[in-house]
Design a protein around this motif. Sequence first.
Motif, PDB file in Angstrom:
ATOM      1  N   GLU A 815       0.766  -1.225   0.036  1.00  0.00           N
ATOM      2  CA  GLU A 815       0.052   0.034  -0.015  1.00  0.00           C
ATOM      3  C   GLU A 815       0.855   1.297   0.194  1.00  0.00           C
ATOM      4  O   GLU A 815       0.214   2.516  -0.100  1.00  0.00           O
ATOM      5  CB  GLU A 815      -0.955   0.082   1.394  1.00  0.00           C
ATOM      6  CG  GLU A 815      -1.941  -0.992   1.305  1.00  0.00           C
ATOM      7  CD  GLU A 815      -2.898  -0.970   2.238  1.00  0.00           C
ATOM      8  OE1 GLU A 815      -2.758  -0.306   3.339  1.00  0.00           O
ATOM      9  OE2 GLU A 815      -3.920  -1.582   2.420  1.00  0.00           O
ATOM     10  N   ILE A 836       0.267  -2.544  -4.591  1.00  0.00           N
ATOM     11  CA  ILE A 836       1.487  -1.700  -5.207  1.00  0.00           C
ATOM     12  C   ILE A 836       2.479  -3.064  -5.377  1.00  0.00           C
ATOM     13  O   ILE A 836       2.688  -3.887  -4.492  1.00  0.00           O
ATOM     14  CB  ILE A 836       2.311  -0.844  -4.560  1.00  0.00           C
ATOM     15  CG1 ILE A 836       1.122   0.275  -4.395  1.00  0.00           C
ATOM     16  CG2 ILE A 836       3.367  -0.229  -5.424  1.00  0.00           C
ATOM     17  CD1 ILE A 836       1.810   1.397  -3.576  1.00  0.00           C
ATOM     18  N   MET A 852      -0.237  -1.130  -9.494  1.00  0.00           N
ATOM     19  CA  MET A 852      -1.231  -0.915  -8.538  1.00  0.00           C
ATOM     20  C   MET A 852      -2.606  -0.914  -8.965  1.00  0.00           C
ATOM     21  O   MET A 852      -2.761  -0.768 -10.244  1.00  0.00           O
ATOM     22  CB  MET A 852      -0.952   0.406  -7.838  1.00  0.00           C
ATOM     23  CG  MET A 852      -1.097   1.674  -8.380  1.00  0.00           C
ATOM     24  SD  MET A 852      -0.662   3.181  -7.574  1.00  0.00           S
ATOM     25  CE  MET A 852       1.037   3.245  -7.770  1.00  0.00           C
TER      26      MET A 852
END
Length: 893
Positions: A815, A836, A852
């Motif tokens: 993240e 990600i 992502m």
Amino acid sequence: MSIPFPEPYVNRSRSSQAYLDTPPPVPPKPSDLGHRYSRSELSTPTQLHHTASTASLSSSYYHGEDSDYATASADSHADEGLPRELTELSLQSEEGVLNFQAGKLPESEQEWYKLVPTEAREALGKKEVQRQSNLFELFKAELDYVADLQAVFDVVVTPLQNSQPPIITQRYLKGFISEVFGNLHQILQQHIKLRDALFVRQREQHPFVISVSDIILETTLKADFRAAYEIYIKHYPISESHHRKEVRRNDKYRAFIQSVSGDPRIRKRDLITFLSRPVTRLLRLNMQLEGILRHTGEDHPDLENLPVSLDIVRDLVKSTEPGIEAAQAKVKFWALCEGLVYQKGEMIDMDLYDDSRTVVHAGPVARKSRSSTAGTSWADLHLALLDNYLILTRNETKSSATVKRYLVSRPLPLAFIRLGSFTDPPDARKEYDKEGSILGLRYHNVPVYPLTVYHASNKANRRYTLYVTSDEVRRVWKSKLENAFGVYTARMEGNMFFSPHTLSDGFFRTTGMRMSSNAIIRGKISCAAPFSIQGRHYLAVGCTSGIWVSQRGREVVDFKRVIAFPSPRAIAAIYAHGEKIFNKLIVHDESTLNSYPLDLVAKVAEGKADAKSLSSSCEKIAGQPKNVVFFRYTHVGPRLLLVYAYRKLLQVSLSLQVVEVLDISESNIAPKRGLSFGRKPAEQESKSFRPYGEAGYVPKDAYDVTALIKTIGVCTADGIVIADPTNLMRKPNVVPNLADASSNMPMATLKSKVEDSKPLGMIPHGEELLVVCDSIGYYVDRHGLPVRNCGYMKWETKVQSYAQRGPHVLLVSEEFIEIRLIDTGRIVQVIEGKGIRLLYGGPGQDAVLVAMKGEHDDAHGVSDKIAELLETSEIQTAHPTSASADLWDEFDA
């Protein structure tokens, strides 16, 4: 008007209150004055000259429009008999004024009424007597002020500079004097000029001083005068802080300050009194001018000049208040920093001594804990909100008055803080009464109000519910936190080291709840590689449905599938290195490692060749019976080496093989080689790759390779194995070397952290290497021994991969992307996202590529976004030099 910190001690004379609020002292009776001069005595040349100059003061001082006032004033006093009386008096006070200005008059005699004949006071009237007392008090205050400032340099600064042996180390003396005494010398020079001008006017006009407003106005209008005060007052809290700190830590300095307090000019006053004189001088000058104005006649020209000077002084005082508050905040911030006590072994670079750092808000909080035996217990803590971190400490005051601030938990970067509830109902805390009970068990319940903050990447374990004394305090905390977040975010967005730039968002899709039945799902992105051929730029992307390539400029326009192998694990594009042309797209597909001509890949992407021709050009590097686990490529001198690990059927450990990638010209003329190194004919099919040394063995749990300068590091659960790619059979080293952990406490602490972490690789940095693990980072030397006292840095997130660009390391988690300085581990930027993954991180200085979750979730599925992280500022690239390359020769020995 008050300043936002306690007013320091001001040395006031005994008459200072008289000119402010109370009537002047009652003049002595004529009979008490002793000798009175006769007319013959009054006719001496000196006395006649002084009397004449005093009587003609109005006509000599006023001119132009003010001449009317002068005439009227003279007539008015004539009606009262003043001019006649003054011309008949011998002003014996002339000698007293000269003694006063020379500092020879006893303090008890430094009053206006004691220097003026009784007849003059009786002729002036009560209001004018008060005004003259006010004016004299201004002269006296200026005399004392200049004397005090001069004493600072004569008694303190000069002896400090000339002391032998030095009281303060010569290396720091100049900076210390600059920080403590600032531009005090500039203020002294301004007031020497003001004092001299006032004294000239006093000598010319005493005992009846008509006005000094022109002198005050001229002085206060000077830009140098105002600038000197603004600089000094805004810096004053910092000056005081440096002085107090030196007194606490330097015994010689403390003894010196105590010794000079006996000087007659110091009169046992603390140095703080003198340092604060400019801070209070403007306020006192403001009051003195107000007193003069209050007792000034209606037609006097001072009614025009004095308000202007007053406005200037007031504005100057007001303009310094924000600077004082900022300096006070800086002092509080330094006190916080100097008292921080960190967890043993942990290194935290919060950039505390940057000029922009400050304490936004701070205050006491409580924290509640429960245990099965003791029930509910409360801990009194201190919460400090900086402009970049939130710090929770347990404070202890030592005998030296230094506050030790023990970190209760790791400081929370503002980028990772999230606000929980700030509206929960109050809780009750028991407070025991100190009196009223023999056993001391009497208590009453006090309401406390909860507020919750938590760490964005560790919501469960780093969640803090703290309690404050009122709902109002809680609302203030929320407001301060929200404002700090806004300022921090704006600052980070305006000072990004790496700017995320979207290349594609919508072409690659995964299944979603809103997806229609006819949606085209290309799958989740797993890998990517940028490459360039003859000035044209391309991007190859691996996903569930195969490998897709697009030509690109600034934006990626469209992708075309070039290879249909599903779910490639990793790809690498190698076109050229130096003068050599390699022209290779390396694809790790499940358990095989294959190579494709990169120029043909580009042609297929542009529609100039078909996918079948590309498929037929495939060159197998390794495969059955070898199951390739991972691969990396690295440059060793002019050679391009491909390192891969494989496991054969029924083989427990992993084998590590290095092959050299051949230049196009070399591979085209290279004859087919016969058997070598015990290889079977099936393994000799490659024309573009040749074995480079014998195969070696690494632990079975090895999972990645990191390229160093002349060596490679194989990441395993037990550490990083340093191997020589030219001779894998040589006994490798293991990093870190923790052999002395049993007798070295810092090393033992590091060992406990290393055992709980997963190594991801190493980054050479000067004479050290930064070892990057999934949860921590630490430094080792070229022998693998921990350095920096075995200290370690703890990442804010669980890192999955990393990339290096210049002086920065980019730590990629699901993240967040933490961008830190390699040298200290300081966070300089945080990028947030969902799902990600690092697609491309080097080597080289190409933009880092990440994937992502995208912005689209519709009938076509959930988009997978590709973004490149572009460097936004010029940063010197850390290219290995011959000296730094030689540093790692020991790994190659």
